[in-house]
Every structure is written in structure tokens, then in C-alpha cells.
Design a protein around this motif. Structure first.
Motif, PDB file in Angstrom:
ATOM      1  N   TRP A 884     -25.442 -23.544   1.254  1.00 46.75           N
ATOM      2  CA  TRP A 884     -24.008 -23.466   1.455  1.00 46.75           C
ATOM      3  C   TRP A 884     -23.473 -22.050   1.241  1.00 46.75           C
ATOM      4  O   TRP A 884     -22.312 -21.780   1.542  1.00 46.75           O
ATOM      5  N   GLY A 885     -24.270 -21.170   0.701  1.00 47.89           N
ATOM      6  CA  GLY A 885     -23.821 -19.817   0.428  1.00 47.89           C
ATOM      7  C   GLY A 885     -23.025 -19.687  -0.849  1.00 47.89           C
ATOM      8  O   GLY A 885     -22.370 -18.658  -1.081  1.00 47.89           O
ATOM      9  N   VAL A 886     -23.088 -20.711  -1.709  1.00 42.16           N
ATOM     10  CA  VAL A 886     -22.312 -20.693  -2.943  1.00 42.16           C
ATOM     11  C   VAL A 886     -23.018 -19.865  -4.012  1.00 42.16           C
ATOM     12  O   VAL A 886     -22.376 -19.163  -4.795  1.00 42.16           O
ATOM     13  N   VAL A 887     -24.337 -19.957  -4.087  1.00 37.09           N
ATOM     14  CA  VAL A 887     -25.104 -19.181  -5.055  1.00 37.09           C
ATOM     15  C   VAL A 887     -26.093 -18.304  -4.308  1.00 37.09           C
ATOM     16  O   VAL A 887     -26.472 -18.577  -3.161  1.00 37.09           O
ATOM     17  N   GLU A 888     -26.525 -17.249  -4.960  1.00 32.61           N
ATOM     18  CA  GLU A 888     -27.506 -16.320  -4.419  1.00 32.61           C
ATOM     19  C   GLU A 888     -28.713 -16.266  -5.349  1.00 32.61           C
ATOM     20  O   GLU A 888     -28.571 -16.413  -6.559  1.00 32.61           O
ATOM     21  N   MET A 889     -29.874 -16.057  -4.764  1.00 31.38           N
ATOM     22  CA  MET A 889     -31.093 -15.927  -5.555  1.00 31.38           C
ATOM     23  C   MET A 889     -31.563 -14.489  -5.503  1.00 31.38           C
ATOM     24  O   MET A 889     -31.541 -13.845  -4.446  1.00 31.38           O
ATOM     25  N   TYR A 890     -32.000 -13.977  -6.654  1.00 36.08           N
ATOM     26  CA  TYR A 890     -32.507 -12.613  -6.729  1.00 36.08           C
ATOM     27  C   TYR A 890     -33.583 -12.565  -7.806  1.00 36.08           C
ATOM     28  O   TYR A 890     -33.711 -13.465  -8.643  1.00 36.08           O
ATOM     29  N   GLU A 903     -17.549 -14.548  -3.306  1.00 35.72           N
ATOM     30  CA  GLU A 903     -16.356 -15.293  -2.896  1.00 35.72           C
ATOM     31  C   GLU A 903     -16.147 -16.578  -3.698  1.00 35.72           C
ATOM     32  O   GLU A 903     -15.070 -17.189  -3.618  1.00 35.72           O
ATOM     33  N   TYR A 904     -17.163 -17.004  -4.438  1.00 33.52           N
ATOM     34  CA  TYR A 904     -17.043 -18.221  -5.244  1.00 33.52           C
ATOM     35  C   TYR A 904     -17.136 -17.898  -6.733  1.00 33.52           C
ATOM     36  O   TYR A 904     -17.379 -18.784  -7.555  1.00 33.52           O
ATOM     37  N   ASP A 905     -16.940 -16.661  -7.079  1.00 35.19           N
ATOM     38  CA  ASP A 905     -17.070 -16.251  -8.472  1.00 35.19           C
ATOM     39  C   ASP A 905     -15.949 -16.827  -9.330  1.00 35.19           C
ATOM     40  O   ASP A 905     -16.113 -17.054 -10.527  1.00 35.19           O
ATOM     41  N   GLU A 906     -14.807 -17.051  -8.727  1.00 31.04           N
ATOM     42  CA  GLU A 906     -13.705 -17.640  -9.465  1.00 31.04           C
ATOM     43  C   GLU A 906     -13.949 -19.132  -9.685  1.00 31.04           C
ATOM     44  O   GLU A 906     -14.495 -19.817  -8.828  1.00 31.04           O
ATOM     45  N   HIS A 907     -13.532 -19.606 -10.828  1.00 31.94           N
ATOM     46  CA  HIS A 907     -13.784 -21.008 -11.192  1.00 31.94           C
ATOM     47  C   HIS A 907     -13.136 -21.961 -10.197  1.00 31.94           C
ATOM     48  O   HIS A 907     -13.752 -22.956  -9.788  1.00 31.94           O
ATOM     49  N   ALA A 909     -12.422 -21.526  -7.046  1.00 28.71           N
ATOM     50  CA  ALA A 909     -13.111 -21.526  -5.756  1.00 28.71           C
ATOM     51  C   ALA A 909     -14.385 -22.358  -5.810  1.00 28.71           C
ATOM     52  O   ALA A 909     -14.695 -23.122  -4.885  1.00 28.71           O
ATOM     53  N   PHE A 910     -15.134 -22.220  -6.905  1.00 26.63           N
ATOM     54  CA  PHE A 910     -16.370 -22.998  -7.016  1.00 26.63           C
ATOM     55  C   PHE A 910     -16.053 -24.487  -7.168  1.00 26.63           C
ATOM     56  O   PHE A 910     -16.765 -25.335  -6.624  1.00 26.63           O
ATOM     57  N   GLN A 911     -15.000 -24.824  -7.910  1.00 30.22           N
ATOM     58  CA  GLN A 911     -14.662 -26.228  -8.115  1.00 30.22           C
ATOM     59  C   GLN A 911     -14.274 -26.903  -6.802  1.00 30.22           C
ATOM     60  O   GLN A 911     -14.539 -28.104  -6.610  1.00 30.22           O
ATOM     61  N   ARG A 912     -13.666 -26.143  -5.879  1.00 29.19           N
ATOM     62  CA  ARG A 912     -13.335 -26.731  -4.580  1.00 29.19           C
ATOM     63  C   ARG A 912     -14.605 -27.126  -3.833  1.00 29.19           C
ATOM     64  O   ARG A 912     -14.640 -28.149  -3.140  1.00 29.19           O
ATOM     65  N   ILE A 913     -15.640 -26.316  -3.961  1.00 30.26           N
ATOM     66  CA  ILE A 913     -16.910 -26.650  -3.307  1.00 30.26           C
ATOM     67  C   ILE A 913     -17.605 -27.784  -4.045  1.00 30.26           C
ATOM     68  O   ILE A 913     -18.125 -28.731  -3.433  1.00 30.26           O
ATOM     69  N   ALA A 914     -17.618 -27.726  -5.371  1.00 31.09           N
ATOM     70  CA  ALA A 914     -18.285 -28.769  -6.147  1.00 31.09           C
ATOM     71  C   ALA A 914     -17.607 -30.126  -5.973  1.00 31.09           C
ATOM     72  O   ALA A 914     -18.253 -31.165  -6.168  1.00 31.09           O
ATOM     73  N   HIS A 915     -16.327 -30.119  -5.585  1.00 33.82           N
ATOM     74  CA  HIS A 915     -15.632 -31.390  -5.368  1.00 33.82           C
ATOM     75  C   HIS A 915     -16.305 -32.211  -4.278  1.00 33.82           C
ATOM     76  O   HIS A 915     -16.224 -33.453  -4.291  1.00 33.82           O
ATOM     77  N   ASN A 916     -16.987 -31.565  -3.335  1.00 35.77           N
ATOM     78  CA  ASN A 916     -17.702 -32.287  -2.286  1.00 35.77           C
ATOM     79  C   ASN A 916     -18.866 -33.105  -2.845  1.00 35.77           C
ATOM     80  O   ASN A 916     -19.375 -33.993  -2.160  1.00 35.77           O
ATOM     81  N   ILE A 917     -19.283 -32.811  -4.062  1.00 36.00           N
ATOM     82  CA  ILE A 917     -20.310 -33.604  -4.746  1.00 36.00           C
ATOM     83  C   ILE A 917     -19.671 -34.548  -5.751  1.00 36.00           C
ATOM     84  O   ILE A 917     -20.037 -35.719  -5.844  1.00 36.00           O
ATOM     85  N   TYR A 918     -18.673 -34.031  -6.499  1.00 37.59           N
ATOM     86  CA  TYR A 918     -18.032 -34.853  -7.529  1.00 37.59           C
ATOM     87  C   TYR A 918     -17.402 -36.115  -6.947  1.00 37.59           C
ATOM     88  O   TYR A 918     -17.403 -37.174  -7.581  1.00 37.59           O
ATOM     89  N   LYS A 919     -16.846 -36.021  -5.743  1.00 36.66           N
ATOM     90  CA  LYS A 919     -16.082 -37.152  -5.209  1.00 36.66           C
ATOM     91  C   LYS A 919     -16.957 -38.362  -4.896  1.00 36.66           C
ATOM     92  O   LYS A 919     -16.434 -39.480  -4.770  1.00 36.66           O
ATOM     93  N   PHE A 920     -18.256 -38.157  -4.758  1.00 41.62           N
ATOM     94  CA  PHE A 920     -19.146 -39.294  -4.514  1.00 41.62           C
ATOM     95  C   PHE A 920     -19.690 -39.879  -5.815  1.00 41.62           C
ATOM     96  O   PHE A 920     -20.202 -40.993  -5.816  1.00 41.62           O
TER      97      PHE A 920
END
Length: 930
Positions: A884-890, A903-907, A909-920
């Protein structure tokens, strides 16, 4: 004279005695003739016929009645016979005049493991005798020798195993190493590496010397590179030996008779298909799913005993241990590195070229091949996404004309109970235990003193994929690995303890199933016709939003998973997508052909339908009902017999550590042990059945997420809303399940799952007058999603609605489906929370932190699913967030690390993406009430 008189007297006495004997025999025959009921019936019938011929006279004075009149004063048995005869006549009349009632038919196994009718219709119809109807007959390959020697002498009957192994067919295995050395690609790789080494050395020296120095240095470096290339090739190549094969076959006879008391079974039809496919002259490529270390031997052993050519087996280099590695090499194993990329050592171009050339030349020599398409053993019991490296080599061999075609045979193995142990330690985050000589010895001794039941080997039609399945895994289980515990050191006393434990353990039965062989050429031709696999990739997987729900989801999932170290840099994206699609098709076919053992069904029922415990009678009813539903769905059950006996066998296999029984008889209470370690091990066996119900479970979970929204209608739901939510959840869990073959669109598969919810009365159709026509439009729309002209069509499902059924039976079905995937959603939600709080860190630390959070939630009763504590689910969630491009590996100091994308460093912003998992992962009333 006296002598003559004496002789004559003896003769006269004999004649008198023989005459008396003849008279007695004749009298007895007459007595039987006139008193026998059957003879009397015959005489009566004859009298009636003669009377009819003589003018229709009454037959009341028949011989039978005369005989009965003479015997009437002795007894009245003939009165009883008359009554019985009259009853029979009446019954015969009823049978003739009444409706025809068919006789009860025996329970038969469904035709599991058939080739895909859409991708391989020719393979589906081939490799079988059209004049002979296929049966579900199962043979025990362990008894082939006994049957062959049944009419032999006493020595051959007593030593039937040894006799059979001595008479096994000798195959000619050509040494392909000389051909590999001369291979153009292999020599080209040596030249390339030599030039790179020479260039480095020339740059380190002062300028000068000219061409002569370069040539001299080139010869010196090339000799070193060639020597290294020959060592690499020697480490890879196998040393197939008929003598070793026969010896190992005899050892396997003795070992498996101790491990699997039920023997090693396979379908007769599968063996016949493989024999006919073998006659085609094409190499067979067996593609098994990987459960246990016994898989390496069982497939070869089964093929060899049934008269089929044993394949060369791609084995991990971790199995190259003293003594046992030599035997595996003699059985056809060639060793490959577990990782080909990731370091200078693993990225060696000489190694890649040597492996590729060895496989291609082996196929060109008409050798059969076997490789585990999942890579390593499954730690969860679910089929894993394919590792398509070796498959890409076979594809190259076909495309460049090295082979005309190959037959892919999916294979699955399943055990009543794992023999290797369990994967709990690894699922709990502990490092994997490396195989050593002493651990191998201990494992063999332990396994030889344990009964693992029977084994089944079934061959399906050539797509060339291999399916193996066991009642109980011979390797043991994988619980400790899921919990991440540290490696356990081996000691003398731990070895003795392990041997004693295994000696007192029964491991049930084993099944090995072979699917129909499938033509690689036919698969390639079919996949080239699917337009949605060819369309350009506009974007990778992205967090779901309302603008592109399910758009090109099938294509984007393939694109994000299509990678392999053996593809090469010059391979197109379309080529990678095709190989990934074929690999997923093989895994899907193998999983669908897997025989479901009694421990699988019982574990699934205990973790879903009867999670809070039940009586033995209730459990028997649930297991019998679940087995019937699975059989009706076309799944092969690897067990037969009375349900009570099967249930007791399954509970004995699972053991007291996993299932607790209190009392005896039908009223005994049965409860699954729901601690973290036992729940992980139970989930391993349950997941084989859970993968079958995954599409329906996804739709049921999507329904629950919609009903849980604020102000949602609790009685009706729109078709389009439910389907969109289901597609979003498919994207979330695409690392966990292969929900359908790539030739079938995910949306089409979800529509079938929605139909299943309607059939089980979880939902009722609630449509307007135009609903039926709209639904037909929806079906056609889903089948032609790849056509561009369909993009302008309005939503054909806008009028379709469903009414939610709140009856107790429907609620119980919804609960069962929710519990099928709920532990995964708990693990995914906990992973997102851990990433949000940590922000960045090594992946190992993030996994451990998530495991600790899950374990703490479980101990404090905030999360009731011990099987959710699993490293596999956590790592799969990390892969999803990366796609999803939310995290990066290095990499940092040779350590793999993760961090949030900028772009998801702010809490928020990340919670909006994580909501796609939380809602189920909703706190629904259905699960709380149970």
C-alpha cells in the motif's frame, strides 16, 4: 480249493454290503425327494404346467398336495410355508405394481483434483481410458508387494517387501553434468564473472602490460572461476541410483508400517492417469504443497511402488546433512539454496546459471522433476503464495524450445498429526531450528516408533501439479515458531526425552493426492487470452477508497507478487505476471485437491461451531454435518467409518493438550484448549478446512462490518454495498488466501460466495420487480469486466437488496464464518497499532512487540483468540502495508527495518489507512453472545 472258497465268500459279502448301501442311499434320496420343500415346489409347478397343458384342469390334486396330505399328521410346517409363500407373492405384486424405489448407494468420493475446465479443457479430458469408467477405489501401496507375492513360495511371502523392492523397475538416469558444463548459458556466466574479476584486478594495478598481461590474467582468473563453478555444480547435482532407490524403498516399507498403521493409499484412477500421461513421452513436473520433511520421500516412494519413474527433487540446502544428504541425493534430490538473492553470496550469477542449466538439461533428458512451489513448509496449515523461481526456468525451457511441453501435476499431502513436531515456537517468534545429523537421527528414531496411520497418494490429470496431504503431520506441529520463542539447544537428555515422547505417540494416517496432469503449453495458450493480465499497470496496490474499489484488483495482486530471482533482468512484466498466475493456479488446484483428514474437520468445528465446548453427542452431530457439507461441495474426505469412532480417533490424535474431555459416553463434555500454544496448533489443523470457507467468511465479515456502522439498517443490505466491502477485505487478506484461480475474477468468486450465503439462509433475496433482470445483468457484467466497452454501463445491481436472517440457525452460520477469519483480523489490527506507536524499527523488534501486545490482550481477556498470536499473520500485514506504500523497508547494519512513509508519518494519516483494517475487526454482538 479252500482259498478259492474263501475268496468267493468275501466277494459275496462285499456284494451284499454294497447292495445294502445302494438301497440305503436310494431310500434316502427318495425320502429327501418327497419331503424337500424345494422339490415339492418344483413338482407342484410341474403339475400345474401339465394340468394347464391338458385342458386347464384344476391342480388341486397335485403331487405336492398329496405329499403334504400324507405328512399332515406329523406336523403343521407346511401351513407356515403356505403363509410365507402367500406373503412373498403379495410382496412381489407390490414391487411390480408399486413405484420403483432405488437401492441405497454407497458413499463415493467426489472426483477431486480435476484440471481446470476453463484453462485446461484438453488436459481435463485426457490421460484417462474413455472405455473404462473411473472409480473412487483406493489402493494401499504398502500392500502391492503382498498381493504380488501372494501366490509365491513361503520365503517370498514372508519377505514380500524385500522381494518387491528387488523387482522394482530399473530406470536409466543420464548424468547431465557434462551437458551442463558445455551449456552456452553456463559458459557465458563464467566468462562474464571472469571479465568482472579481471577488470577489478586491472583497476587495482598500475596501467601498463597491454593485451598480453590481460590475456595472462584472464587465463589465471578463469581457471579459478571454472573450478568454483564446478564445485557449485557438484553441490547442486543429484546422484540418482537404482540401488539406493531400492534400499530406501525397503527402508520406507519398514518405517511407514510403523509410522502409518493404515498404510499409504492412493486412488487407482490417479495412478492410471499418470501412467497414460507418462506414455506421452513428456516430462512430468510434480508440484507439491509442503507440509513435512517426509514429503521428500513419500512422493518418490509412492511413484516408485506404483511403477512410475521417480523424479529429481529440488531440496533445500538445509537438508544436505551428513549421511542423510547422501541418501537424499541417491534418491534424486538436488540441493538448492534457500535464498538466491539478498547478498553477494546468494546473488552469484554462476550459481543461478548452474541451477538453471541443470534443470533445463534434466528436462531435456526426459527426467521427471519435483519442486515445492511454496518454497518452505507451511507454518499455518494454509496454502502459501507460490515461489515461482523454478517454475520460471521450466517456462523458459518451453518458450525457447528446449522441451516441447511439460505436464504439471499438483500434489498435496496431509497428516492426521504432524510427525516433525509443531510450529508453535516459530509462530511465537523463535528462530527456526537448523537440521543436524543428530536431530535427524533422533527424528527418524522417534518417527519409526510412532504410528501415523495411513497414507494416500492420488494422481490427478496433467497440469502437472502435485498435491500431498496427511491426517496428522509426521513432522509434528509449528506452534513454538508462531510464538517466537528462542531456539532450543539439543542435549543427550532432550534427545532421550524426544524419543520416549514419540514412542508413546500415535500419529494417525497420511494422505498423498496427485491432481490431473496439465499441459504447460495449454496453460500458456489459455493465459495469453486473458486480457486483464495484459493491461498496463497504472498503479500498484493502494489503500482502498471509494474511487477504485476492486478496480483491476486481480491484476494488481499478481503484479505486486510477481517476483523471482531466477527470472532474469531481461524478462518482461507480462512474462512475470503469467508465471505468477500459473504458479497461483497450481497452488489453488493443489489446495482444492487436498484430502481433508478427520483431525482437520474436528479442529475446525471445535474452533468455530463449538468453541465454547459441547457434549460428545453434539460434537458428533456437528462433525458429521460438516463432513457432509464438505463432501457435497466436492471436497475429498480422507476418512471413512462411523462418526463416533472417527471422532474418538481424531480426539486421540489431537491429544489432551489440545482438547479436554470430561466424563464418558455421549454426555461427556469436550472443550478445546484455547491457550496460546494449543490454539495455534489447533488452528494449524483447522486452517486446511478454513481455507475452503474463506470466500464465504469474507462476505459474512463484510456483512457484519456494514451492520455495525452507526445508523445502519439491521434488516436489509444492498448488493453493491456488500460486494464492495467484500472486495476490500479480499485485498486486505490476499496474502493469507488464494481465493480463486487466476482465470476467475475475484468479483465473480465473491458473487458465488454471496450465493452460498443465500443458500444457507444467512441472507434472503429482497428484490424489486426488476431485480431478477438486474441480477442477470450483474452476472454478465462480472464475467466481462476486462472489456473496455463495459466501463460505460450503469451499475446493474442498484436495485438488488438482501434481507438479513436473524433466525438462530442463520446466526449460528454467521458466527461460524466470522470465527473462520477473525483471529487473522485481530493480528492485523494489532500489527497496525504496533506500527503506529513505534513508527520505525527493525522488523524483528516490531514482530516481537506485536506478539507481546497480542499475548497481553489475550491474558487480560481483551482478545479471546490465542491463535491470533502468530508471526506469519504479522509479517503478512507488514507486506500489505508495504504494498500500500504506507511503510518502507530499508537495511541498517545488515538488519531489515521498517518505517512509515513520509506522507503517512502523521498519526491521523496512518489511522485513516488502518481504518480499512479496523472496520472489519468489529466487536459484534454475535460473537459476544456465544
Amino acid at each position: 480249493m479252500d482259498t478259492i472258497i474263501n475268496v468267493w465268500t468275501v466277494v459275496e459279502n462285499v456284494r451284499v454290503a454294497s447292495g445294502a448301501a445302494e438301497l440305503a442311499i436310494f431310500t434316502a434320496i427318495l425320502y429327501w425327494f418327497f419331503t424337500s420343500s424345494r422339490v415339492a415346489d418344483m413338482l407342484e409347478l410341474l403339475g400345474e404346467r401339465v394340468g394347464g397343458w391338458c385342458g386347464g384342469r384344476e391342480t388341486s390334486g397335485s403331487l405336492r398336495q398329496a405329499v403334504r396330505a400324507r405328512r399332515r399328521h406329523h406336523n403343521d410346517i407346511y401351513a407356515k410355508l403356505d403363509t410365507i409363500a402367500a406373503a412373498r407373492s403379495t410382496a412381489l405384486y407390490r414391487v411390480k405394481e408399486g413405484p420403483v424405489v432405488p437401492a441405497p448407494q454407497p458413499i463415493t468420493r467426489p472426483p477431486a483434483g480435476l484440471a481446470c475446465a476453463k484453462c485446461a479443457p484438453l488436459s481435463r479430458e485426457s490421460w484417462q481410458d474413455p472405455k473404462v469408467a473411473e472409480t473412487d477405489a483406493v489402493i494401499n501401496v504398502m500392500n502391492i508387494g503382498r498381493q504380488t507375492c501372494a501366490n509365491g513360495g513361503m520365503v517370498s511371502r514372508y519377505f514380500c517387501d524385500l522381494t518387491q523392492c528387488a523387482q522394482l523397475i530399473k530406470y536409466d538416469y543420464k548424468d547431465v553434468v557434462p551437458a551442463v558444463i558445455k551449456d552456452e548459458h553456463f559458459q557465458s556466466a563464467i566468462d562474464e564473472v571472469t571479465k568482472q574479476e579481471v577488470t577489478k584486478e586491472m583497476q587495482g594495478k598500475e596501467a601498463g602490460g597491454g593485451d598480453a598481461q590481460y590475456a595472462s590474467l584472464y587465463r589465471t582468473v578463469r581457471q579459478k572461476i571454472e573450478a568454483r563453478a564446478l564445485r557449485v555444480l557438484a553441490n547442486i547435482s543429484s546422484a540418482m541410483s537404482n540401488a539406493v532407490l531400492k534400499f530406501v524403498a525397503w527402508v520406507c516399507h519398514k518405517a511407514i508400517r510403523r509410522i502409518a498403521g493404515g498404510g499409504c493409499g492412493t486412488r487407482v484412477a490417479c495412478v492410471e492417469r499418470l501412467r497414460r500421461a507418462k506414455a506421452a513421452g513428456l516430462p512430468l513436473v510434480f508440484v507439491p504443497l509442503h507440509r513435512s520433511h517426509l514429503d521428500y520421500v513419500l512422493v518418490t516412494f509412492t511413484l516408485y511402488l506404483t511403477g512410475l519413474r521417480p523424479p529429481l527433487v529440488a531440496a533445500g540446502d538445509n537438508m544436505k546433512i551428513p549421511f542423510f544428504g547422501w541418501f537424499l541425493r541417491g534418491c534424486g534430490a538436488f540441493f538448492i539454496r534457500r535464498r538466491v538473492d539478498g547478498s553477494d553470496k546468494h546473488g552469484d550469477p554462476i550459481y543461478k546459471s548452474a541451477l538453471r542449466s541443470y534443470i533445463l538439461n534434466s528436462l531435456a533428458a526426459n527426467n521427471n522433476l519435483e519442486f515445492f512451489i511454496e518454497g518452505g513448509r507451511s507454518r499455518t496449515g494454509k496454502p502459501q503464495p507460490p515461489k515461482a523461481g523454478i517454475l520460471s526456468v521450466i517456462m523458459d525451457a518451453y518458450l525457447d524450445g528446449t522441451i516441447d511441453d511439460a505436464l504439471l501435476v499438483p500434489v498435496s499431502l496431509n497428516y492426521d498429526k504432524l510427525v516433525d513436531g509443531n510450529f508453535v515456537r516459530e509462530q511465537l517468534g523463535m528462530p527456526k531450528q537448523m537440521e543436524t545429523f543428530w536431530s535427524a537421527l533422533r527424528g527418524i528414531w522417534s518417527t519409526l516408533n510412532t504410528n501415523h496411520g495411513s497414507i494416500r497418494v492420488d494422481f490427478n490429470q496433467p497440469i502437472s501439479l502435485k498435491c500431498l496431504n496427511y491426517d496428522k503431520l509426521v513432522d509434528g506441529n509449528f506452534v513454538h515458531g508462531q510464538l517466537g520463542m528462542p531456539k532450543q539447544m539439543e542435549t543427550f537428555w532432550s534427545a532421550l526425552r524426544g524419543i520416549w515422547s514419540t514412542l508413546n505417540t500415535n500419529h494417525g494416517s497420511i494422505r498423498v493426492d496427485f491432481n490431473q496432469p496439465i499441459s504447460l503449453k495449454e496453460l500458456v495458450t489459455s493465459f495469453q487470452k486473458y486480457n486483464y493480465l495484459k493491461m498496463p499497470v497504472e498503479r500498484p496496490l493502494t489503500p482502498p477508497n471509494n474511487n477504485h474499489l476492486g478496480v483491476n484488483l486481480d491484476h494488481r495482486i499478481l503484479y505486486n507478487n510477481s517476483h523471482s530471482s531466477l527470472f532474469g533482468a531481461d524478462v518482461s512484466a507480462d512474462h512475470k505476471l503469467m508465471i505468477e498466475a500459473i504458479g497461483r493456479h497450481l497452488v489453488y488446484d493443489a489446495s482444492q485437491g487436498t484430502a481433508l483428514m478427520c483431525t482437520n474437520v474436528v479442529s475446525y468445528v471445535l474452533l468455530t461451531e463449538q468453541r465454547s465446548g459441547c457434549t460428545m453427542k453434539q460434537l458428533q452431530a456437528s462433525v458429521e454435518n460438516r463432513g457432509m457439507k464438505l463432501s457435497q461441495a466436492g471436497r475429498d474426505l480422507g476418512y471413512t467409518g462411523d462418526t463416533p469412532a472417527l471422532l474418538n480417533h481424531a480426539l486421540d490424535m489431537l491429544g489432551r493438550g489440545l482438547v479436554r474431555r470430561e466424563g464418558s459416553g455421549e454426555t461427556a463434555l469436550v472443550r478445546p484448549q484455547l491457550g496460546i500454544a494449543p490454539a495455534i496448533e489447533l488452528a494449524y489443523y483447522s486452517n486446511t478446512v478454513g481455507a475452503h470457507y474463506a470466500p464465504q467468511a469474507i462476505m459474512a465479515t463484510a456483512l457484519e462490518s456494514i451492520l455495525h456502522q452507526p445508523g445502519a439498517d439491521q434488516d436489509t443490505v444492498r448488493h453493491s454495498t456488500l460486494l464492495d466491502a467484500g472486495m476490500q477485505l479480499c485485498e486486505v487478506l490476499h496474502q493469507e488466501y488464494i481465493l480463486c484461480a487466476p482465470c476467475t475474477r475475484l468479483e465473480e468468486r465473491m458473487l458465488h460466495a454471496l450465493d452460498a450465503l443465500v443458500q444457507t439462509r444467512v441472507l434472503h433475496a429482497h428484490q424489486t420487480n426488476g431485480g431478477l433482470e438486474e441480477e442477470r445483468w450483474s452476472r454478465r457484467f462480472a464475467e466481462r469486466l476486462e472489456e473496455d466497452e463495459e466501463d460505460e454501463r450503469p451499475d446493474p445491481t442498484r436495485h438488488i437488496k438482501y434481507r438479513v436472517n436473524h433466525d438462530p440457525e442463520a446466526v449460528a452460520e454467521r458466527r461460524r464464518l466470522l470465527l473462520t477469519i477473525r483471529p487473522l483480523l485481530e493480528a492485523y489490527a494489532a500489527t497496525c497499532r504496533a506500527v503506529a506507536t513505534s513508527g520505525a524499527g527493525s522488523q524483528k523488534e516490531l514482530v516481537k512487540r506485536t506478539l507481546d501486545d497480542l499475548a497481553l490482550d489475550y491474558t487480560q481477556n481483551r482478545m479471546p483468540y490465542g491463535e491470533a498470536v502468530s508471526t506469519d499473520a504479522i509479517r503478512n500485514c507488514h507486506r500489505l502495508l508495504r504494498q500500500w506504500g504506507v511503510v518502507e523497508m530499508y537495511d541498517e547494519n545488515k538488519t531489515r527495518c521498517l518505517r512509515l512513509a513520509p506522507e503517512y508519518d502523521e498519526h491521523a494519516a496512518f489511522q485513516r489507512i488502518a481504518h480499512n483494517i479496523y472496520k472489519f475487526n468489529v466487536d459484534t454482538k454475535i460473537l459476544r453472545d456465544k
